[in-house]
Design a protein around this motif. Structure first.
Motif, mmCIF file in Angstrom:
data_model
loop_
_atom_site.group_PDB
_atom_site.id
_atom_site.type_symbol
_atom_site.label_atom_id
_atom_site.label_comp_id
_atom_site.label_asym_id
_atom_site.label_seq_id
_atom_site.Cartn_x
_atom_site.Cartn_y
_atom_site.Cartn_z
ATOM 1 N N VAL A 1 0.838 -1.195 0.000
ATOM 2 C CA VAL A 1 0.000 0.000 0.000
ATOM 3 C C VAL A 1 0.875 1.247 0.000
ATOM 4 N N LYS B 1 -11.033 1.702 -1.208
ATOM 5 C CA LYS B 1 -10.839 3.033 -1.798
ATOM 6 C C LYS B 1 -11.766 3.228 -2.979
ATOM 7 N N GLU B 2 -11.886 2.208 -3.832
ATOM 8 C CA GLU B 2 -12.784 2.296 -4.979
ATOM 9 C C GLU B 2 -14.239 2.449 -4.547
ATOM 10 N N ARG C 1 -7.417 -1.449 -1.721
ATOM 11 C CA ARG C 1 -7.780 -0.951 -3.058
ATOM 12 C C ARG C 1 -9.299 -0.952 -3.252
#
Length: 324
Positions: free
Chosen positions: A83, A281-282, A278
């Motif tokens: 990350v 976050k999306e 990920r």
């Protein structure tokens, strides 16, 4: 209430006991609750490890190579990844770092205080465990001592006992789910399925011997911080009560022999949607732990007796905004 140091398999444990509960905590394995027994029914709620000794995790452990038992925490992630935040890059281990880490611990009054400071990631982690009547009370405080906001996911990884007739209890907002694991039962990842459907019963667990392994999330935020399990044949109900302000998402994991032959399940309140940095976050649900703003929340686990033999349940079950 009584607290004492004990030996639990090959590890040092700390037991907490009152008139209603017997609990064993393992500081060496992230403060895992290895046993949660409702004394009135002599009923063990925590999924048990069948081996004679726990395998002690080494560097960069892979979760699937170790026991899947007891109630612990996944932090700062579930799916391992590298990350990047600002100019920093961190390696997040499989199922996070907490489950495999040794915690400092002490008995303070009538509670266990467990502490951990990561050497590779910018956080300190503290949880306090105590008993009150038929409740296990867990208080969490996670801090970032650095200057860079730290992206993180927290999920309650509380593996409980599988019984074929057990029932799952959800908050009233959980009327539709997103499948997050390819499976014959729920189809492809990303598929959304309403609670009421003709294919899969979200209120029950798959049959013993089915070789099933499923994972799904309620596909919107949960505001009713109450979920859990009912064991009709045992006359026991286990309810999780938690802060939905800090933990607004709910995942569910069930294996009926599909994962390594294991039988267990877990309601998993979480602060992100879902499982890896990920994806969260999306989905605009990634939590950033900032200096001076600790992540503070609680989890209560309450065990109660319920009537059996076709009698009406004492506890209300909320689905679709109505009492069932």
């Amino acid at each position: 209430m009584e607290l004492e140091y004990i030996k639990w398999k090959n590890l040092q444990g700390i037991s907490l006991e009152n008139e209603e509960l017997y609990v064993v905590v393992l500081p060496r394995l992230g403060g895992k609750i290895a046993s949660l027994k409702y004394k009135k029914k002599d009923f063990e709620v925590a999924a048990q490890y069948g081996g004679e000794e726990y395998k002690i995790p080494g560097k960069d452990p892979v979760f699937s190579e170790y026991d899947a038992s007891g109630l612990d925490d996944a932090f700062p992630n579930i799916v391992g990844a590298c990350v990047t935040q600002g100019q920093r890059q961190w390696k997040y281990p499989d199922h996070g770092e907490v489950w495999s880490s040794a915690f400092q611990h002490e008995i303070v009054g009538e509670q266990i205080v467990l502490k951990f400071a990561s050497r590779t990631l910018p956080y300190t982690y503290e949880k306090k465990i105590s008993l009150k009547g038929s409740q296990v009370q867990i208080y969490y405080e996670i801090k970032n001592p650095g200057d860079i906001p730290f992206p993180c996911l927290w999920a309650f990884h509380g593996l409980v006992r599988y019984e074929e007739d057990m029932e799952l209890i959800y908050g009233k907002e959980a009327d539709s789910f997103e499948n997050v694991l390819d499976s014959p039962e729920l189809g492809k990842i990303g598929r959304r399925i309403p609670f009421r459907n003709q294919e899969y019963d979200f209120s029950r667990v798959p049959k013993r011997g089915s070789g099933t392994m499923v994972k799904y999330y309620a596909d919107r935020k949960i505001h009713t911080g109450r979920c859990g399990y009912r064991y009709p044949s045992q006359g026991v109900e286990c309810i999780l009560e938690y802060d939905t302000k800090e933990l607004p998402y709910l995942g569910v994991w069930i294996t009926a022999g599909g994962f390594r032959g294991d039988y267990n399940c877990a309601m998993e309140p979480a602060n992100g949607y879902y499982d890896d940095i990920r994806t969260a976050k999306e989905n605009h649900s990634l939590y950033l732990l900032k200096k001076g703003k600790p992540l503070v929340f609680h989890m209560n686990i309450r065990l109660t007796e319920i009537k059996t033999g076709g009698q009406a349940w004492k506890t209300e079950v909320f689905q679709y905004g109505k009492k069932r």
